[in-house]
Structure formats: C-alpha cells, structure tokens
Design an enzyme around this catalytic site. Structure first.
Site, PDB file in Angstrom:
ATOM      1  N   ASP A  52      -2.885   4.783  -2.400  1.00  0.00           N
ATOM      2  CA  ASP A  52      -3.914   5.388  -1.558  1.00  0.00           C
ATOM      3  C   ASP A  52      -4.311   6.783  -2.066  1.00  0.00           C
ATOM      4  OD1 ASP A  52      -5.334   5.026   1.060  1.00  0.00           O
ATOM      5  OD2 ASP A  52      -4.266   6.873   1.568  1.00  0.00           O
ATOM      6  N   ASP A 107       0.862  -1.163   0.000  1.00  0.00           N
ATOM      7  CA  ASP A 107       0.000   0.000   0.000  1.00  0.00           C
ATOM      8  C   ASP A 107       0.911   1.229   0.000  1.00  0.00           C
ATOM      9  OD1 ASP A 107      -2.287   1.692   0.447  1.00  0.00           O
ATOM     10  OD2 ASP A 107      -3.246  -0.019   1.429  1.00  0.00           O
ATOM     11  N   HIS A 113     -11.312  -2.583   3.340  1.00  0.00           N
ATOM     12  CA  HIS A 113     -11.234  -2.236   4.764  1.00  0.00           C
ATOM     13  C   HIS A 113     -11.948  -0.939   5.102  1.00  0.00           C
ATOM     14  CE1 HIS A 113      -8.302   0.144   2.725  1.00  0.00           C
ATOM     15  NE2 HIS A 113      -8.092   0.863   3.815  1.00  0.00           N
ATOM     16  N   ASP A 114     -12.494  -0.247   4.096  1.00  0.00           N
ATOM     17  CA  ASP A 114     -13.211   1.007   4.358  1.00  0.00           C
ATOM     18  C   ASP A 114     -14.725   0.861   4.224  1.00  0.00           C
ATOM     19  OD1 ASP A 114     -10.832   2.464   4.678  1.00  0.00           O
ATOM     20  OD2 ASP A 114     -10.755   3.034   2.564  1.00  0.00           O
ATOM     21  N   GLU A 152      -6.327   3.987  -5.778  1.00  0.00           N
ATOM     22  CA  GLU A 152      -7.610   4.278  -5.150  1.00  0.00           C
ATOM     23  C   GLU A 152      -7.960   5.702  -5.551  1.00  0.00           C
ATOM     24  OE1 GLU A 152      -9.795   4.648  -0.811  1.00  0.00           O
ATOM     25  OE2 GLU A 152      -7.859   5.552  -1.212  1.00  0.00           O
TER      26      GLU A 152
HETATM   27  O1  ISL Z   1     -14.065   5.510   3.714  1.00  0.00           O
HETATM   28  C1  ISL Z   1     -13.931   6.633   3.349  1.00  0.00           C
HETATM   29  C2  ISL Z   1     -14.299   7.812   4.108  1.00  0.00           C
HETATM   30  O2  ISL Z   1     -15.636   8.009   4.198  1.00  0.00           O
HETATM   31  C3  ISL Z   1     -13.296   6.963   2.121  1.00  0.00           C
HETATM   32  O3  ISL Z   1     -13.595   8.222   1.658  1.00  0.00           O
HETATM   33  C4  ISL Z   1     -11.822   6.878   2.414  1.00  0.00           C
HETATM   34  O4  ISL Z   1     -11.435   7.787   3.378  1.00  0.00           O
HETATM   35  C5  ISL Z   1     -11.103   7.182   1.163  1.00  0.00           C
HETATM   36  O5  ISL Z   1     -11.476   6.146   0.322  1.00  0.00           O
HETATM   37  C6  ISL Z   1      -9.615   7.146   1.370  1.00  0.00           C
HETATM   38  O6  ISL Z   1      -9.224   5.936   1.897  1.00  0.00           O
HETATM   39  C7  ISL Z   1      -7.877   5.645   2.018  1.00  0.00           C
HETATM   40  O7  ISL Z   1      -7.144   6.686   2.613  1.00  0.00           O
HETATM   41  C8  ISL Z   1      -7.454   6.988   3.971  1.00  0.00           C
HETATM   42  C9  ISL Z   1      -7.507   5.744   4.851  1.00  0.00           C
HETATM   43  O8  ISL Z   1      -8.068   6.077   6.082  1.00  0.00           O
HETATM   44  C10 ISL Z   1      -8.293   4.635   4.211  1.00  0.00           C
HETATM   45  O9  ISL Z   1      -8.264   3.494   5.016  1.00  0.00           O
HETATM   46  C11 ISL Z   1      -7.703   4.401   2.863  1.00  0.00           C
HETATM   47  O10 ISL Z   1      -8.263   3.299   2.193  1.00  0.00           O
HETATM   48  C12 ISL Z   1      -6.393   7.917   4.448  1.00  0.00           C
HETATM   49  O11 ISL Z   1      -5.117   7.376   4.182  1.00  0.00           O
END
Ligand code: ISL
Ligand code: CA
Length: 533
Positions: free
Chosen positions: A197, A96, A318-319, A249
């Site tokens: 990310d 990641d 994971h989100d 992402e």
């Molecule tokens: O789940 C979300 C918030 O409501 C998404 O908007 C998420 O924050 C966004 O997809 C970004 O995610 C990634 O970066 C974040 C991290 O917290 C997430 O786990 C990651 O997948 C910050 O690094």
C-alpha cells in the site's frame, strides 16, 4: 521463479465478496466457498485487501494488529485454511501490506503517546507552531489537514490519510525491524507475496513546509525518495528468503520512477501499480473530472508499455469507479465490457482483475450521502460543504468518483441479497443485480463472464500473449491497435472505443471477436474488439 509473469491475479475486497454467516459482511469462509469461481477464471493468485484486525475507519487499511485476523472476517484458522484451500487449486495468496501508517488503535500508537515509552518515536510527533498553527502546511490524501493534536502527549501526529491512520516514522530503525518480522510471520504461513500500500511515500525527508499546490501540499518531501528505495531494498532481503513477490501501489510516479522502484536490477519491488492511465479523465485530482478521450488513454498505455519491461495491468480496484461506465459504455454494456477485458488480458504485463469486473459490474446506484460508507467520500463532502459547494454539485462529484462505486457487494445471483448475504448488507447492493449477476452469465454462453474465462485460457495457452513484445499499430481517436510479437508468432488486437463505426487496415484470421465475427474485413462496429492472427 517468476510465476507472477504467467499469472492473472484477482483482487478480493473481503468485505464485499461473500458473506457466510448472515451478518451482511463478507468473510474468509465466504471466500473459501467461492474458490471454484476463481479457479474457473484461471486465476494464479489472489490479492486479498486487508483482513487484519482493524477498527475499520478505512475498511482495514487502518491496521490495529498485523498478526490478527479481523473477527468480522473470521479466525487465523480460517486464514490458514484459505491459504491451504487456495493452494490445492494452484492459487497463491498475496496479502495487502499497509506499512505507511497504522491505526491509532494499534498498540505501538497507544504506547507512543507516552514520550518515555520505547514506542515514543514510532510516529511523527511534532509541536504546533508558536502562533497556534499546525506543524507544517502539508495537506492529506483525503482532502483534510494531516496533523491531529493528541491531548495526552500534547503534540500533533502526522496522518497523510484519515485521522486514525498515523504515519509510521521510518527514521526510527526499530520500525523497519518490526515490519520485517511481520513479513516473516506471514511468509512462514505460506503467503506468496504482498501488494504494498502507498509504498513510495514511506520516507519523509523533512517536515518542512511544502510548495503550496491544489492538493497534496508537501508531497515533494515524501514521493519516491531515496530513503524509500533503501527501505525497499532491506525488505527485499527478507522477501528473497521466501521467494516472495511484491507489487507496489505507487502514487504519482513517472515511468523513470517506476523503473527505479521495480526494475529488474534494483532489488526492490517486482511490479508497480502506476496511476497515469487512471488520470486520463481528470484534471490534477480525481474530483475534477474531464471528458474521457480514448486517444489520451491509448497514448498513456503505449507510453507505459514501452517504458517498462514489465508491469502490473489494471483497469479497476477498490479505489476506482468501475471501468465500463468510465472507459466503456453502459449502453453497450456487454460489448464494451468484453472490449475492456480484451485490452486488460492482451497487453504485456501481469493482469489484475478486480472482483465483479469479470461480470461487468457497474457503479453504485445510490442517491444520497447516507448510503455512502467510505471515509474519503465523507471527508471530501465535508470539505466541499465548507466551501459552500451546492448540495447537488457535491452529490454529483461524489457519485461519479466515490470509492464506494467499486465496493458494493458482489452480485452472485438475482436473489434478494444477490447471493452475497442472507442478512442486511453492510453497503447497498446495486439494484441491477437482477440483471447483472454471475448465475445468469453462467447460463449465457455469450456473457462477459464467459469471455473473461475464454480470454484467460487463451492467454494461458499463448506464449505470445504472455511473453510477446508490445508493438503499437494504431493510436487513433477511437481505434487502438497493437501487436504482440514473439519470434515468428504474432497476434494483432484491434479495439474500437466508440459506438461509431470504424474502418481499419489491419487484417488477419479471427482468433476472437466480441461480436461473434468469423472473418474480418476491417469494418468495426460499436465497441468491437478482435484478436487476429
Ligand atoms: O483513491 C485515492 C484517493 O483519492 C488514492 O489516492 C488512494 O488514496 C491512494 O491510492 C492510496 O490508496 C491506498 O491507501 C489508502 C487506502 O484508503 C486505499 O484503499 C489504498 O488502496 C490508505 O491506506
Ligand atoms: Ca460475515
């Protein structure tokens, strides 16, 4: 060599996968001990959520050293062993890459507090307004302000995520050079690529006020801008030295923006995770849920299948809350779990399976805020409280949408720690681990796990499923049907996203049926899925 077009990729959230030393926290030796599980699933690569050194404000997405392993997860030797052991099983490792921000514990940030240091411009530092206000009106991803005052430097720094995740300033070319070095460091260790990310927000074109909106005010100043494309092209040069792949992402992208980020001729990313299909059950932001309408979801999937030549496919990560309670039905847990697997593994693109999805794990069964760990959920709860949203409603929103839904430990068996740990798990284990666990599903020839393994093999052996064109056949209120076509070969997939029966006109010999049908006459029962030849 586009190996990633033939592969199924498996996402591991290291903290919750397998603990090896009883401290209740998943770790790298734990992952190594479970590689056989992934091999059985026919996985070609693992996307490893962050294992770098981090104070864990956002569980590793706040990196304090890109070249060190978080001691909770093990050592660099463990990491090298993981890469080697995975390789022995023909499994690649994808790291990641979190480069929009670092932890405020990172050396760069600590140095940056001193205006005379070489790191002074590594972040977005700004004066407040004369009237004492913040530098601009932007709002962050985690429901709070995105400026924090630093008393040492006497300025504010930008953080689009949590307070301790400071955004890096790519207007300073030194930052990109640092990132290139980090890429080389990991590529030399044998990593096959990166999941990048929030990669389409790297470049902020100005720090002027944004157009006020319900959430993410200011985002027109950083979503998918030309500056980001330029950065990605530069990173691609480094990646190409090693033949590495990237999946970005990318938040709030249209198909056109996605093509610009990962189109074949663009020299940027290889694939993106888009979000539109994950937004079918919400209004504008995920905290405002609306009823899931299968047809809206199908239309969205069709649109993306048609508009992109190739893309990443996913229903969980994971989100996001788990997919069965969201797009399927807990009452028809097994059928709908298999149906969603069928969808994921028969669309055109590279499927990503999130840990636990292959055994049909569902959302957490927590009943109070104290059980929640996620920084986003805690922030949002605080904001809701500030707006006097009643407690029960607050909990309802958190329970439905919290990222912790997907982060509870993997359910390996029915023992007390679910086979995840002998100690006290860092996050609660779902009480349903006695019913939903891998050990039980290994014994059951009809389980969700067996279905995933089976479809994974089917995909491996079927050029149509891997390379065929996608042709939609039926986009109904509950039935979704499509064909995959390659030359003379074709397969038809028919999915009934409902407990209500349906009658369809598609016919063919049954290749797979999630309810054990041997022939098909067009009649579909609750949450039934068939693949026809
Ligand atoms: O789940 C979300 C918030 O409501 C998404 O908007 C998420 O924050 C966004 O997809 C970004 O995610 C990634 O970066 C974040 C991290 O917290 C997430 O786990 C990651 O997948 C910050 O690094
Ligand atoms: Ca551990």
């Amino acid at each position: 060599m586009e190996w990633w077009k033939d592969a199924i990729i498996y996402q591991i959230y290291p903290r919750s996968f397998q603990d090896s030393n009883g401290d209740g926290i998943g770790d790298i030796p734990g992952i190594i001990s479970r590689l056989d599980h992934l091999q059985q699933l026919g996985v070609g690569a693992i996307w490893l959520s962050p294992v770098y050194k981090s104070p864990n404000a956002d569980n590793g997405y706040d990196i304090s050293d890109y070249r060190e392993i978080n001691p909770e997860y093990g050592t660099m030797e463990d990491m090298e062993r993981l890469i080697a052991e995975a390789k022995r099983r023909d499994i690649r490792i994808i790291m990641d890459l979190v480069i929009n921000h670092t932890s405020t514990d990172h050396y760069w940030f600590r140095q940056s507090r001193d205006r005379t240091s070489p790191y002074a411009d590594y972040y977005y530092w700004q004066h407040g307004m004369a009237d004492g206000g913040l530098p601009n009106n932007w709002t962050g991803f985690f429901g709070e302000d995105c400026w924090e005052f630093d008393p040492e430097r006497c300025e504010y720094y930008l953080h689009l995520f949590a307070k301790s995740q400071a955004d890096l300033n790519y207007h300073n070319p030194a930052v990109l050079e640092e990132v290139k070095d980090i890429l080389r460091f990991w590529l030399r260790k044998g990593v096959a690529g990166f999941r990048c990310d929030v990669i389409n927000i790297l470049w902020k074109d100005s720090l002027e006020n944004g157009k006020k909106q319900l959430a993410l005010t200011g985002s027109e100043h950083y979503l998918s801008l030309e500056g980001t494309h330029e950065i990605l092209r530069q990173l691609r040069e480094v990646l190409d030295e090693y033949g590495a792949m990237t999946v970005g992402e990318t938040v709030f992208v249209t198909p056109q923006q996605a093509r610009d980020l990962c189109g074949r001729d663009r020299g940027e990313l290889n694939m993106v995770f888009s979000f539109e299909h994950m937004e079918c059950d919400q209004y504008f932001i995920k905290w405002f849920k609306r009823k899931f309408r299968p047809k809206v979801f199908f239309e969205c999937l069709v649109k993306w299948q048609k508009e992109l030549e190739w893309n990443a496919l996913y229903l969980e990560n994971h989100d996001q809350p788990r997919s069965i309670p969201r797009f399927g039905s807990e009452a028809y847990w097994k059928e709908s779990g298999k149906l969603l697997a069928t969808l994921l593994l028969t669309l055109r693109g590279t499927p990503f399976i999130y840990q636990g999805q292959e055994i049909g794990m569902v959302n957490f069964d927590f009943d109070r805020m104290r059980q929640i760990n996620d920084v986003e959920s805690k922030n949002v709860e605080r904001v809701l409280r500030r707006f006097h949203v009643p407690r029960r409603l607050r909990w309802k929103l958190i329970k439905r949408t919290s990222r912790d839904n997907a982060r509870t430990p993997f359910q390996w068996n029915e023992e007390k720690g679910a086979g995840f740990t002998d100690g006290r798990p860092w996050l609660g284990i779902n009480r349903n681990s006695e019913q939903i666990n891998l050990a039980r599903q290994e014994q059951d020839p009809d389980s969700i796990w067996q279905w995933y393994k089976d479809l994974s093999r089917l995909r491996r052996d079927s050029a149509v499923l891997r390379q065929g064109e996608f042709v939609p056949l039926e986009v109904g209120e509950q039935v979704f049907a499509y064909r995959r076509v390659l030359g003379e070969d074709a397969l038809t997939v028919v999915l009934n996203f409902s407990e209500k029966e349906a009658m369809v006109s598609h016919r063919g010999n049954v290749v797979r049926s999630n309810v054990g049908r041997e022939s098909f006459d067009g009649h579909m029962g609750a949450w039934e899925a068939v693949i026809l030849q």
